[in-house]
Design an enzyme around this catalytic site. Structure first.
Site, PDB file in Angstrom:
ATOM      1  N   CYS A 186       0.773  -1.245   0.000  1.00  0.00           N
ATOM      2  CA  CYS A 186       0.000   0.000   0.000  1.00  0.00           C
ATOM      3  C   CYS A 186       0.798   1.285   0.000  1.00  0.00           C
ATOM      4  CB  CYS A 186      -0.847   0.034   1.262  1.00  0.00           C
ATOM      5  SG  CYS A 186      -0.906  -1.478   2.149  1.00  0.00           S
ATOM      6  N   GLY A 187       0.025   2.331   0.119  1.00  0.00           N
ATOM      7  CA  GLY A 187       0.611   3.640   0.359  1.00  0.00           C
ATOM      8  C   GLY A 187       0.047   4.187   1.656  1.00  0.00           C
TER       9      GLY A 187
END
Lengths: 233, 300, 441
Positions: free
Chosen positions: B2-3
């Protein structure tokens, strides 16, 4: 051979990285601008990667991952920080980071010179295969991990596990190495090493003397497995 | 994978623009996480003796008035309700355990996203841009916010499986990476009374912190213990009522970058998400060292 | 098990002679056992599935007259120049270094003769392989030995390797020395050392960063080449989904039966899941993302016959890849070399000590004298023959199932002979409509 002094400006707010790289990949030796200015990179990835001609790229701003990845013969000057893997797998040429570099700077590089004015993150020179790297600041942990060939010059300090599992690459440290990785030991500095180091320092525009550095390299004990060494794994 | 992004305002000057800047950071991280997105915004605190409960129901037109009525009857006061898309924020004078007990009994189909004085957690399946639009994040105000864009790994793409995870009062966590021993940890924490609602490894990390803080530890101390007890690769960003913390594991393969000015501290997985912030070209920029807790607290 | 020669002697199933041998070997040497090949133990596999040929309700195609096409296109998602294969069987990645130059040349010749691709391995691209292989897939591995942009551009496709079926997640020390002069030079390593193997890529970890790395490789090659992502079968459902999300054109999933040049025995036998189970999960992930046939799937790990090919395609693969079988086709473990095998303490049908580099067939060795025994042209012919047989067998079966293209085989054409295979492949047990555990993954 470059005969033109033309310069071109590419603004990444109006052009894409794809358009930039495509144009750069179309260049042949004797055509096109000698210098390209890339504006507003704002952390974009893969800027100026895969270059194959002796052009000069000046990137004005921070870049993301893999800037100048797999560089061949080109000169890439980054005015700003850069992300993971700058000049990864570089074959030849020159990359200068006027700022800090994130992790895996110069990873698996086979040739050329990478200079980092600031600090480099973890894994600087990981798996290097002939690239020369000069870091004016510090490097993070696991730098020169499994480094096979080339020279890593660290003017500042090195983080933990420097040169873990190193092969034949050379490490020169002016500051302190926090600790050394498996099979990495301090080694005697001889004339041939001083000469290599002096040359790299000069190319990086530094006037330190080689005498201010210590040399580190492989003790070669892990080259052939012995049972007693099992604890190193 | 993810971010993650976080924005912590040091002074009141940018509070009215918290959502504006934060939403831009989040949108930039869409490339790292296209599946779902979530935010935790800390702002507009409930008054003393009151708390804010953020609830979610999958139906867009869920009748929250029934929930309001039941809460009103039980706690002898009308809660203040703010409905945003599939979520509703209730502010009321009550204790957390009692509110949870009522909801479990009378509205088991409603999910409690967060409970606290100033925290509001909202998350949904969909691109970050769609989540930002859905919850009108650009207009949000407050003191700090953390957010997450998700590319689902080992658990399915669901609203519940999205980050941030909250297992404690005003506490939440976002995570980039992958834990390798979360399964056993989850069992141990369950026995201590921590409730888990998903199979997500990140929820275990949140539960771990809750457990340690319930036992009296500070957030920093709990995070320091996490380095030994949580196995795997992680960058965590944690939010508390007045604070914000970042931690990377010892190997530190997952990215993280911090930026600090006089007005804010910001954190992101990639510099691109920080490039959108005001004053970023003058900010102090650095990458958090592995196995080191970085934390900030808002001065009252 | 009782000994037939000496009644009254009973062997332990837990501590049988193989186990005793291994424990004592460990006690003598202090190092784990390393060998080549893949998992040798019996596993649920394609043998436990059968295909349902035509009958009253399904009509077959005439062989020879009614077409059954076998061509496959790989890399249609993003690449400007997808790969066109004439047959749905490719040659898996095996390094020059693990294999002799003659063996690599033979593989290239054979694959080219029938219109399919070969793959480089952990050591880089040799000019000979690029010369002999009309379609060449270039592996991008954690070690990055010999990796360079010129070869990237010369390749027809790029295969980012996260791992392989023989040792998903594995790396470590590989004893024995096939690090000859040429291999050492290509890999920038000192000669004769025990090779250390990196298990993670040096400049990215995780699918979020893989997405950025894939983009870099596309940028360097101007988006021309299909990008494959290969992994060993461990959590193939999630790994496939993540590889798709990270931007792969083609997924390559390698089951635990997949071979290798050298790995620890404990890895080969105890890490990873069977090809049958992995294939089904990968296909499901693609279907759930709406990407089946849009992101192509290549499966490897124990493909041996056209029946295996047909069954793999029926389960949803776009193509299969062969490694061990290709080497066997070249002559590995041939009974004609029995005397030679006995000299080195082995026997035809048992030989898997690729790591020793003393292969009597001249395939998995750097010894020039041994290599000379393998004629690359004849080897190429043998491989081409074998690939033609695989194709013909698959076509025969497909025609019998009424298919005009082998890719039209599907799960509905299959039945299972065992409960494990039925559960792993999600195919009903023959004669029933029962698929065990069909509610979960």
């Amino acid at each position: 051979m470059k005969t033109t002094t033309e310069e071109r400006v590419v603004d990444l707010t109006t052009s894409t990285v794809r358009q930039l790289n495509h144009s750069l990949h179309q260049l042949r030796h004797t055509d096109g601008p000698a210098v390209w200015h890339v504006k507003e990179p704002r952390g974009a990835h893969s800027v100026a990667c895969g270059l194959t001609v002796p052009v000069r790229i000046e990137v004005d701003g921070p870049t993301g991952y893999y800037c100048a990845g797999m560089n061949q013969v080109a000169t890439v000057i980054l005015h700003g920080n850069t992300g993971t893997g700058v000049a990864e797998n570089m074959m030849s040429g020159f990359v200068l980071v006027k700022g800090n570099a994130s992790q895996s700077a110069g990873a698996t590089g086979q040739g050329g010179l990478l200079v980092i004015d600031g600090n480099a993150g973890a894994r600087c020179g990981i798996s290097m295969k002939g690239i020369d790297i000069v870091v004016k600041g510090n490097v993070g942990h696991m730098s020169a991990f499994m480094a096979q060939a080339g020279n890593l010059v660290i003017c500042g300090d090195a983080g933990e596990a420097l040169g873990d599992s190193i092969y034949e690459a050379r490490i020169f440290v002016r500051g302190k190495a926090a600790d050394l990785g498996a099979d990495c030991v301090e080694k005697e500095m001889r004339d041939e090493h001083r000469s290599v180091l002096a040359d790299l320092l000069s190319k990086a525009g530094l006037d330190y003397s080689p005498a201010e550095f210590r040399r580190y390299g492989s003790s070669r004990k892990l080259y052939n497995f012995k049972t007693e060494q099992a604890g190193h794994y | 994978m993810c971010g993650i992004v976080g924005l912590f305002l040091k002074t009141p000057s940018l509070e009215s623009e918290l959502g504006l800047h934060f939403s831009r950071m989040l949108a930039t991280m869409a490339s790292r996480g296209p599946d779902s997105s979530g935010i935790a915004v800390y702002g507009n605190p409930a008054s003393a003796g009151s708390l804010k409960v953020t609830l979610q129901h999958p139906a867009n037109d869920y009748d929250w008035s029934i929930v309001a009525e039941n809460l009103s009857r039980r706690f002898s006061r009308q809660p203040v309700v703010r409905i945003i898309s599939t979520h509703a924020v209730f502010t009321l004078a009550a204790r957390e355990e009692e509110v949870r007990a009522l909801l479990e009994k009378m509205h088991p189909d409603v999910t409690v996203m967060s409970v606290g004085t100033n925290i509001e957690i909202m998350k949904e399946v969909g691109t970050p841009e769609s989540v930002i639009a859905r919850f009108k994040v650009e207009r949000m105000t407050g003191t700090h916010a953390i957010g997450h864009t998700r590319m689902a790994t080992e658990s399915a793409v669901t609203t519940q499986g999205s980050h941030p995870f909250s297992t404690g009062f005003d506490l939440c966590l976002v995570h980039n990476g992958s834990l390798s021993n979360h399964s056993r940890l989850r069992e141990n924490l369950r026995r201590e009374g921590i409730i888990f609602r998903t199979d997500n490894d990140s929820e275990v990390a949140a539960g771990y912190l809750t457990s340690h803080m319930r036992n009296g530890e500070t957030l920093s101390s709990a995070l320091t213990h996490a380095l030994d007890d949580l196995d795997g690769f992680y960058t965590f960003t944690v939010g508390t009522s007045d604070g914000f913390a970042v931690l990377r594991d010892r190997i530190a393969c997952k990215p993280a970058i911090l930026a600090e000015t006089d007005d804010y501290v910001a954190m992101a997985s990639e510099y691109r998400a920080l490039a959108v912030l005001p004053g970023i070209s003058e900010a102090k920029l650095w990458e958090p060292e592995p196995a080191t807790v970085y934390s900030w607290r808002r001065k009252p | 098990m009782n000994s037939p020669q000496k009644p009254g002697l009973r062997e332990s199933a837990t501590f049988d002679r193989n186990v005793i041998h291994e424990i004592q070997r460990a006690a003598e040497t202090g190092i784990y056992n390393i060998r080549g090949w893949g998992a040798k133990r019996a596993l649920p596999h394609f043998d436990d599935l059968v295909l349902l040929g035509a009958s009253m309700s399904r009509y077959p195609l005439e062989g020879y007259r009614e077409r059954c096409a076998t061509d496959v296109v790989l890399g249609t998602r993003f690449a400007k120049k997808p790969i066109h294969l004439k047959i749905p069987v490719t040659i898996a990645g095996m390094s020059f270094g693990a294999l002799s130059a003659h063996a690599k040349e033979a593989l290239g010749r054979g694959a080219t003769a029938v219109g399919t691709s070969t793959t480089t391995g952990d050591g880089g691209m040799t000019p000979e392989e690029r010369g002999h292989s009309e379609l060449l897939v270039y592996q991008y591995l954690p070690s990055r030995y010999g990796m360079n942009p010129d070869d990237l551009r010369k390749a027809d496709a790029i295969e980012i390797v996260l791992g392989q079926g023989a040792k998903p997640g594995g790396g470590g020390m590989l004893l024995g020395s096939k690090i000859s002069d040429r291999v050492a030079a290509m890999r920038t390593l000192p000669m004769g050392i025990d090779q250390r193997s990196a298990c993670r890529h040096p400049d990215w970890t995780g699918p979020d960063d893989l997405a950025i790395k894939i983009e870099e490789l596309r940028e360097i090659t101007d988006w021309e080449k299909p990008i494959y992502v290969k992994f060993g079968a461990a959590r193939p459902y999630y790994d496939t989904a993540l590889a798709v999300k990270a931007g792969a054109d083609v997924i390559v999933v390698d089951g635990m039966q997949g071979g290798t040049g050298a790995s620890q025995e404990v890895f080969l036998e105890h890490v990873g899941i069977p090809t049958l189970a992995a294939l089904r999960q990968s296909v499901e992930a693609l279907q759930e993302l709406g990407m089946h046939r849009k992101v192509q799937l290549i499966v490897s790990g124990g493909i041996r016959s056209g029946a295996d090919v047909a069954k793999a395609l029926a389960m949803g693969a776009d193509a299969v890849s062969i490694g061990t079988a290709a080497l066997i086709a070249l002559g590995c473990n041939s009974p004609k070399l029995e005397e030679e095998y006995e000299k080195i303490g082995s026997s035809a049908g048992f030989y898997s000590d690729y790591q020793k580099g003393n292969d009597p067939a001249g395939i998995t060795t750097q010894d020039k004298a041994l290599e000379a025994r393998l004629d690359p042209i004849k080897g190429g012919e043998r491989l081409a023959n074998y690939l033609r047989v695989l194709t013909l067998e698959a076509q025969t079966i497909a025609r019998a199932c009424g298919k005009s293209h082998v890719l039209n085989l599907d799960r509905e054409d299959l039945a299972a002979l065992t409960i494990e295979a039925a559960a792993m492949a999600k195919v009903p047990l023959a004669g029933t409509s029962w698929v065990p555990g069909s509610s979960g993954l």
